[in-house]
Design an enzyme around this catalytic site. Structure first.
Site, PDB file in Angstrom:
ATOM      1  N   TYR A 324      61.831  14.903  71.678  1.00 50.17           N
ATOM      2  CA  TYR A 324      61.422  15.136  70.325  1.00 50.17           C
ATOM      3  C   TYR A 324      59.744  15.089  70.662  1.00 50.17           C
ATOM      4  O   TYR A 324      59.396  13.995  70.986  1.00 50.17           O
ATOM      5  CB  TYR A 324      61.803  14.389  69.167  1.00 50.17           C
ATOM      6  CG  TYR A 324      61.266  14.682  67.859  1.00 50.17           C
ATOM      7  CD1 TYR A 324      61.588  15.693  67.278  1.00 50.17           C
ATOM      8  CD2 TYR A 324      60.552  13.916  67.247  1.00 50.17           C
ATOM      9  CE1 TYR A 324      61.402  16.249  66.172  1.00 50.17           C
ATOM     10  CE2 TYR A 324      59.803  14.149  66.025  1.00 50.17           C
ATOM     11  CZ  TYR A 324      60.488  15.243  65.238  1.00 50.17           C
ATOM     12  OH  TYR A 324      60.020  15.830  64.061  1.00 50.17           O
ATOM     13  N   CYS A 606      15.652  28.713  52.479  1.00 46.24           N
ATOM     14  CA  CYS A 606      14.834  27.991  53.443  1.00 46.24           C
ATOM     15  C   CYS A 606      13.973  28.901  54.216  1.00 46.24           C
ATOM     16  O   CYS A 606      14.369  30.123  54.529  1.00 46.24           O
ATOM     17  CB  CYS A 606      16.067  27.456  54.461  1.00 46.24           C
ATOM     18  SG  CYS A 606      15.142  26.576  56.010  1.00 46.24           S
ATOM     19  N   CYS A 609      15.971  29.757  57.302  1.00 47.14           N
ATOM     20  CA  CYS A 609      17.269  30.282  57.527  1.00 47.14           C
ATOM     21  C   CYS A 609      17.797  30.896  56.148  1.00 47.14           C
ATOM     22  O   CYS A 609      17.072  30.964  55.363  1.00 47.14           O
ATOM     23  CB  CYS A 609      18.251  29.422  58.279  1.00 47.14           C
ATOM     24  SG  CYS A 609      18.711  27.997  57.072  1.00 47.14           S
TER      25      CYS A 609
END
Length: 676
Positions: A324, A606, A609
């Site tokens: 498992y 901004c 950006c």
């Protein structure tokens, strides 16, 4: 009437419920040489009929039930368990399993939960028996592999329900539901009020701290600025063999000191070997895999994502090839038949020599043990069943698991480490290091490391020539963007989530559109940034990893019978009520934050950006970069010996610095912005 229908009509059988169809088949074939295969609405189940007792084996396909509510408001704390296919898109395939298990449960005289032996498996089987059958007649099978021997032994040792795991598992579902539905509804409601639009937003007990960690790392990486240190490296030669060596004072704090050392060395043009030291280092085998270690290594070696590794490992488990996989253990108990497993694996040519060495040097088959434990399962190990037709990534992962397992029985890796000092003139000393392998030990099996670094066979007082010397800038503290694997490791280090859920939570962040992958790592999307900032600014408690961790501790205490589920849920409701109150109080501000980032007007963007310009016309990333550059520029100039104009030009082009810092430097150079 067919035997399948006859058994159901007659009733009075033991109903064994597995988590997956493959597991049901393995259990049926372990308990009988000739189980009868039956079908109902194209879903297979099995009947074992003998004179003494009738056994029916059927499966679900994961969670058959989930939490839901009829309330459309928030905060909401009234919920109930309902069939998943009724309330979840993509879960309709469970309807057939639901009706089959309903039919089989009605006339069973005994119920056995044979789902995976972990918290999730305990809840899956328990809820089926509780809601479709009779909880008072329920029992539990516990096993770590689907081998016939272990399943038979598990069936013989069937015990009572594991209520400690059940209570912890149900509580985990309740906490995640309370956290997820309330914070998600709050976010979506706030967004709709601000925009008039419906979009899917989500938040969660583990999801939100993970998102914030990626966001914080992204800001840190993009705005990274640090004055460099200076690495001075020389290339020496001896009998036409060239090798590299670093000045022992590297990295230098000031460039002028590195340049002076370089100038002195070039004037001397040669060096003599003044000191040679060798030491032996023994490196023990790595511990056996738990799931997170397997995910890390599969990523390092093959580039697999954590969720992909987990999926393949679970397939290998269902194919009876490994134990498992959803375990935290790094230990292999003596009850595992290591000798038989290794003998079976030795028929495969790629492991034959290493296993033969184990037989000779470790005849007691005692493996290396790691530190971490899991009360439910041992570390991951191969069952010894020989795979057939394994190809591609399945074969790669199986081979990785087998090699790691074999290596735990092998000798230490023995290295010879050599350190050579070279005097250049009277003031400067260079040092070179090399490593050779004296004994490969476990590296013969687990071959996924490159360790050796050759250096020439030098003797004391040998004269070596300087071929070249260079100075390189060095940034020891530079952060890296998270990868899916490093984020999973962070979650593990913070003790949030579980072995089974961490990879899934990371994938959810991608599905929600909060994160995306780049060649450098994972970064938040514009939506991810908006949600991160909104939560950090106005409901910081929701993003605090310590709050999530504290509830993980409480879940463990439930498992240890130190706390009750009702007390933990009550505490969670109180916490969530407080958080939702905070969100409602900050409704307008959170809405503006989300809207500003989802559709930023040009006049509010901004300077550098498309993100909102929040401080001095800059977004939070570029403002952070400007602040760091402004605060550190004088130290940069002092360490490099450059004037301000030259420094700004160098910073603009320096790819070792954050992208936002370089963009800010360019804007300063072009006089778009000024230093603060």
């Amino acid at each position: 009437m067919s035997l399948c229908k006859e058994v159901i009509e007659k009733g009075n059988y033991t109903l064994i419920i597995s988590e997956k169809p493959k597991a049901a088949k393995a259990i049926a074939e372990a308990l009988s040489y000739k189980p009868i295969s039956c079908k109902d609405n194209n879903i297979t189940y099995y009947v074992i009929n003998n004179n003494e007792k009738t056994t029916v084996i059927a499966s679900t396909a994961g969670h058959l039930f989930t939490l839901s509510t009829n309330s459309k408001d928030y905060p909401v704390f009234d919920y109930e368990w309902v069939p998943r296919w009724l309330v979840e898109k993509g879960a309709f395939h469970l309807k057939k399993y639901y009706y089959l298990l309903s039919k089989l449960s009605k006339r069973a005289s005994e119920y056995v939960n044979a789902c995976d032996y972990d918290i999730e498996g305990s809840v899956i089987g328990y809820m089926i028996i509780k809601l479709l059958g009779n909880e008072t007649k329920g029992k539990r099978m516990k096993f770590s592999t689907l081998t016939k021997e272990e399943l038979l032994n598990s069936f013989k040792k069937i015990g009572p329900f594991d209520y400690d795991m059940i209570e912890a598992g149900i509580c985990r579902h309740e906490l995640d539901w309370i956290w997820g539905i309330n914070t998600s509804r709050a976010l979506m409601h706030i967004y709709k009020q601000a925009s008039g639009k419906n979009i899917v937003l989500s938040s969660g007990r583990v999801q939100s701290p993970a998102l914030i960690e990626v966001f914080d790392r992204y800001i840190e990486e993009r705005s990274f600025f640090s004055p460099p240190k200076f690495q001075l490296t020389a290339v020496f030669s001896k009998d036409s063999y060239k090798f590299s060596s670093s000045h022992i004072s590297s990295p230098f704090e000031y460039k002028k000191d590195a340049e002076e050392a370089k100038k002195r060395a070039l004037n001397v043009k040669r060096g003599n070997v003044s000191d040679i030291k060798e030491e032996k280092e023994r490196i023990p085998p790595p511990p056996p895999f738990n799931l997170s270690d397997l995910q890390y290594e599969a990523s390092r070696i093959y580039g697999f994502s954590p969720s992909y590794t987990q999926k393949i490992a679970e397939d290998l488990y269902l194919d009876v090839l490994i134990s498992y996989p959803r375990t935290n253990s790094q230990k292999l108990p003596p009850s595992i038949p290591h000798k038989n497993i290794l003998e079976n694996l030795s028929v495969l040519k790629e492991y034959e020599k290493q296993i033969e060495e184990v037989k000779k040097r470790n005849p007691s088959y005692i493996p290396r043990q790691g530190r971490k434990e899991d009360p439910a399962h041992p570390a991951i190990y191969p069952t010894g069943k020989i795979p057939k037709d394994l190809k591609g990534d399945k074969l790669k992962l199986y081979d990785l698991i087998v090699r790691r397992y074999i290596s735990t029985f092998m000798d230490d890796l023995v290295l010879i480490k050599r350190r050579v000092k070279i005097n250049v003139g009277e003031r400067d000393v260079f040092e070179t290091n090399g490593t050779i392998i004296e004994s490969k030990g476990w590296l013969k099996a687990y071959k996924f490391y490159t360790i050796e670094k050759a250096i020439p066979s030098l003797k004391l007082n040998d004269i070596v020539s300087i071929e070249s010397i260079k100075i390189a800038s060095y940034y020891p503290s530079k952060p890296k963007l998270h990868t899916k694997t490093s984020l999973l490791k962070w979650m593990e280090s913070q003790n949030i989530g579980t072995e089974a859920t961490r990879a899934q939570i990371i994938e959810t962040l991608f599905k929600r559109g909060y994160l995306k992958s780049t060649s450098k790592g994972i970064i938040p999307t514009k939506l991810g940034i908006a949600v991160s900032l909104a939560l950090k600014k106005y409901v910081s408690e929701l993003t605090d990893v310590s709050l999530t961790r504290s509830f993980e501790v409480r879940l463990q205490e439930i498992r240890e019978n130190k706390k009750s589920r009702s007390d933990v849920v009550k505490e969670a409701r109180e916490v969530m009520s407080k958080i939702i109150s905070q969100m409602k109080a900050q409704n307008e501000k959170i809405g503006k934050e989300l809207m500003l980032y989802s559709n930023t007007p040009k006049d509010k963007r901004c300077i550098l950006c498309e993100l909102p310009g929040e401080v001095n016309g800059l977004c939070i990333i570029h403002y952070s970069a400007l602040k760091k550059l402004s605060e550190g520029l004088e130290e940069w100039m002092k360490k490099t010996g450059e004037d301000k104009e030259t420094s700004i030009s160098k910073i603009e082009k320096n790819k070792s610095l954050g992208q936002a810092v370089r963009e800010v430097a360019s804007a300063i150079k072009n006089k778009t912005i000024i230093l603060i």
